[in-house]
Design a protein around this motif. Structure first.
Motif, short mmCIF file in Angstrom:
data_model
loop_
_atom_site.label_atom_id
_atom_site.label_comp_id
_atom_site.label_asym_id
_atom_site.label_seq_id
_atom_site.Cartn_x
_atom_site.Cartn_y
_atom_site.Cartn_z
N PHE A 151 0.82 -1.20 0.00
CA PHE A 151 0.00 0.00 0.00
C PHE A 151 0.86 1.26 0.00
O PHE A 151 0.69 2.16 -0.83
CB PHE A 151 -0.93 -0.01 1.22
CG PHE A 151 -1.84 1.18 1.32
CD1 PHE A 151 -2.97 1.27 0.55
CD2 PHE A 151 -1.54 2.20 2.21
CE1 PHE A 151 -3.81 2.37 0.64
CE2 PHE A 151 -2.38 3.30 2.32
CZ PHE A 151 -3.51 3.39 1.52
N GLY A 152 1.82 1.34 0.92
CA GLY A 152 2.68 2.51 1.02
C GLY A 152 3.58 2.69 -0.19
O GLY A 152 3.79 3.80 -0.67
N SER A 153 4.10 1.59 -0.71
CA SER A 153 4.98 1.66 -1.87
C SER A 153 4.23 2.12 -3.11
O SER A 153 4.73 2.93 -3.89
CB SER A 153 5.61 0.29 -2.14
OG SER A 153 6.41 -0.09 -1.07
N VAL A 154 3.03 1.59 -3.30
CA VAL A 154 2.23 2.00 -4.45
C VAL A 154 1.86 3.48 -4.33
O VAL A 154 1.95 4.23 -5.31
CB VAL A 154 0.97 1.10 -4.60
CG1 VAL A 154 -0.02 1.68 -5.57
CG2 VAL A 154 1.39 -0.30 -5.03
N LEU A 155 1.43 3.91 -3.15
CA LEU A 155 1.10 5.32 -2.95
C LEU A 155 2.30 6.22 -3.24
O LEU A 155 2.18 7.23 -3.95
CB LEU A 155 0.64 5.56 -1.52
CG LEU A 155 -0.84 5.45 -1.22
CD1 LEU A 155 -1.08 5.69 0.27
CD2 LEU A 155 -1.66 6.39 -2.04
N ALA A 156 3.45 5.88 -2.69
CA ALA A 156 4.65 6.69 -2.89
C ALA A 156 5.08 6.68 -4.36
O ALA A 156 5.51 7.70 -4.89
CB ALA A 156 5.78 6.21 -2.00
N SER A 157 4.95 5.54 -5.02
CA SER A 157 5.32 5.45 -6.43
C SER A 157 4.40 6.31 -7.29
O SER A 157 4.87 7.01 -8.20
CB SER A 157 5.26 4.00 -6.91
OG SER A 157 6.20 3.22 -6.22
N ILE A 158 3.11 6.26 -7.01
CA ILE A 158 2.16 7.07 -7.78
C ILE A 158 2.42 8.55 -7.52
O ILE A 158 2.41 9.36 -8.45
CB ILE A 158 0.71 6.68 -7.43
CG1 ILE A 158 0.40 5.29 -8.00
CG2 ILE A 158 -0.28 7.70 -7.96
CD1 ILE A 158 -0.93 4.72 -7.54
N ALA A 159 2.67 8.91 -6.27
CA ALA A 159 2.95 10.31 -5.95
C ALA A 159 4.24 10.79 -6.64
O ALA A 159 4.30 11.91 -7.14
CB ALA A 159 3.05 10.49 -4.45
N SER A 160 5.25 9.93 -6.68
CA SER A 160 6.49 10.28 -7.37
C SER A 160 6.26 10.43 -8.87
O SER A 160 6.75 11.37 -9.49
CB SER A 160 7.56 9.21 -7.13
OG SER A 160 7.87 9.14 -5.77
N PHE A 161 5.49 9.52 -9.44
CA PHE A 161 5.18 9.58 -10.87
C PHE A 161 4.42 10.86 -11.19
O PHE A 161 4.69 11.51 -12.20
CB PHE A 161 4.36 8.36 -11.31
CG PHE A 161 3.95 8.43 -12.75
CD1 PHE A 161 4.87 8.17 -13.75
CD2 PHE A 161 2.65 8.76 -13.09
CE1 PHE A 161 4.49 8.25 -15.08
CE2 PHE A 161 2.26 8.83 -14.41
CZ PHE A 161 3.19 8.58 -15.42
N GLU A 162 3.46 11.23 -10.33
CA GLU A 162 2.72 12.47 -10.54
C GLU A 162 3.66 13.66 -10.60
O GLU A 162 3.48 14.56 -11.42
CB GLU A 162 1.73 12.71 -9.40
CG GLU A 162 0.50 11.86 -9.44
CD GLU A 162 -0.38 12.09 -8.22
OE1 GLU A 162 -1.55 11.71 -8.31
OE2 GLU A 162 0.09 12.63 -7.20
N ARG A 163 4.65 13.68 -9.73
CA ARG A 163 5.57 14.80 -9.70
C ARG A 163 6.50 14.81 -10.91
O ARG A 163 6.74 15.86 -11.49
CB ARG A 163 6.36 14.80 -8.39
CG ARG A 163 5.53 15.39 -7.28
CD ARG A 163 5.77 14.79 -5.93
NE ARG A 163 4.85 15.37 -4.96
CZ ARG A 163 3.59 14.97 -4.80
NH1 ARG A 163 3.09 14.01 -5.52
NH2 ARG A 163 2.82 15.55 -3.89
N VAL A 164 6.99 13.67 -11.32
CA VAL A 164 7.87 13.61 -12.50
C VAL A 164 7.06 13.91 -13.76
O VAL A 164 7.49 14.68 -14.61
CB VAL A 164 8.55 12.23 -12.59
CG1 VAL A 164 9.26 12.06 -13.91
CG2 VAL A 164 9.51 12.06 -11.43
#
Length: 142
Positions: free
Chosen positions: A20-33
Motif C-alpha cells: 500500500f505505502g509503496s504503491v502510494l509513494a510510487s504514484i505520488a512520485s510519478f505524478e511529480r515527475v
C-alpha cells in the motif's frame, strides 16, 4: 471427526502495508515527475527560496510515505508476537497522510508561484533569464 472452524475474517498482513505505502509513494512520485512535463508552468522573474523549500518538503513527505511503509512492515515482521491489525492499519493511514500532506504542500507552492507570476507581470519584464516553476498536481490537492 471434529469440525475445525477457521477464522475467515480479512486480516492485514505486513506485506499489505508495504504494498500500500509503496504503491502510494510510487504514484505520488510519478505524478511529480510527469507533472514536470505536463503540469502548469509559471515563469518567475525572481528566485524564490520559498518555492524551492516547498518542493523539497513535498519530496520529503513522499519519501516519508515510502519509509513509513517499509518501517511499518519491517517492524511488524520482526516482532516476536504477531502485530495486531490496528498497528498495520495505522501505518497505512500514516503513509496516506504523508502523500496527502505532500499534495497539499505542492498546492501551496502552486499558489505561491501564481502570486509571484502575477507580481512579475505588474513589473513589466525580467532582468535575467526567468526561472520556470512546474506545478505538480496531486490527487489530494483540492
Amino acid at each position: 471427526m471434529s469440525d475445525v472452524v477457521t477464522d475467515q475474517r480479512a486480516t492485514v498482513r505486513p506485506w499489505h502495508v508495504f504494498a500500500f505505502g509503496s504503491v502510494l509513494a510510487s504514484i505520488a512520485s510519478f505524478e511529480r515527475v510527469h507533472g514536470l512535463r505536463s503540469g502548469r508552468q509559471y515563469v518567475l522573474c525572481h528566485q524564490s527560496p520559498a518555492l524551492n523549500h516547498l518542493t523539497l518538503v513535498a519530496l520529503a513527505l513522499v519519501a516519508g510515505a515510502f519509509l513509513m511503509a517499509v518501517v511499518g512492515a519491517a517492524t511488524a515482521t520482526m516482532r516476536s508476537t504477531p502485530s495486531r491489525p490496528p498497528f498495520l492499519i495505522a501505518c497505512m493511514v500514516a503513509a496516506l497522510a504523508f502523500v496527502v500532506a505532500a499534495d497539499r504542500v505542492d498546492a501551496g507552492g502552486e499558489e505561491r508561484a501564481a502570486q509571484l507570476t502575477a507580481e512579475a507581470v505588474g513589473e513589466g519584464r525580467c532582468d535575467y533569464t526567468p526561472q520556470v516553476y512546474s506545478a505538480t498536481p496531486g490527487w489530494f490537492s483540492w
